[in-house]
Design an enzyme around this catalytic site. Sequence first.
Site: not given
Ligand code: NVA
Ligand code: CP
Length: 329
Positions: A106, A133, A136, A229, A270, A315
């Site tokens: 990540r 993602h 997700q 989101d 998410c 998830r």
């Molecule tokens: N769009 C958000 C998703 C978090 C799961 C981010 O990248 O912060």
């Molecule tokens: N939805 C998601 O990816 O959550 P986290 O950022 O907590 O991993």
Amino acid sequence: MPVNLKGRSLLTLKDFTPDEIRYLLNLAADLKAKKRAGIKGDLLEGKNIVLLFEKTSTRTRCAFEVAAFDEGANVTFLSNSQMGKKESLEDTAKVLGRFYDGIEFRGFKQETVELLAKHAGVPVWNGLTDLYHPTQVLADCLTIMEHVAKPLNKVKLVYVGDARNNMGNSLMIISAKLGMHFVGIAPKSLFPEEGLVKEMKKLAKTTGAKIEFSEDIASVKGADAIYTDVWVSMGEEDQFEERIKLLTPYRVTMDMMKKTGNPDCIFLHCLPSFHDLETSVGREIYEKYGVAEQEVTDEVFRCERSKVFDEAENRMHTIKAVMVATAGR
Ligand code: NVA
Ligand code: CP
């Protein structure tokens, strides 16, 4: 043709066929039922998994860990490695590939996860980048399968908000793959990159999907699921002022849910979400800009049609399916 995903990386769902995606969703449903039945798994017995995190996480990290433990794998969590600082990505990938049977990443750049996959020699899984993602949206589709009484190719999924972020991109991709009707509702400046939209519209012609964008919230009409989101993704924290201006009219409210005309329309997110003032960031934004509820009202978030915690649980089941299918025994 039988699906065989052994050894494959999951960097973006663009690389997977509709059959491969359906296979992962069905496997996730089976693994979920197995866990509910209390059956201990051994599909990852003797495997070692490493989790690389440049950005923060609750769900993704825990989902990978619990999924691995459930099926007998060992896990290393690594957030302070030499990678990119004292050691190149290529060398890091080669080292980790000698130790581990699978690598989750990540972070910021999509190129990082791609380089890791190029050099590791073991499956690499994208646990979120600025662009995509993919794990997700597998969980999101499993949740839709569980809560919408229609096959996926009859579902209208409406995503409201920052349609050019990793979630907007990934939901559009999985919708195009699975023949869904996807509508992105956002101000034009937050529509996804044109090349990706073109590519997905072209794919849609072969899968029966429909990919549309609109600035008008009236386009929620007929939605089976409304998805949103955060307005500001990780790494874009200097954008709050601009996004609040752009996206306040697109906040998911009860009125928007009613505008679907579908009393069974579910709400998805998410997570994490700024739906109240119970977070330090949420309070900071409230003090600075007077916005108490950002992308969704607390009322919608907590209502009976909100399936966000089923989605969060999924998830784990979908990530387990990805690991079992690509790195399992
Ligand atoms: N769009 C958000 C998703 C978090 C799961 C981010 O990248 O912060
Ligand atoms: N939805 C998601 O990816 O959550 P986290 O950022 O907590 O991993």
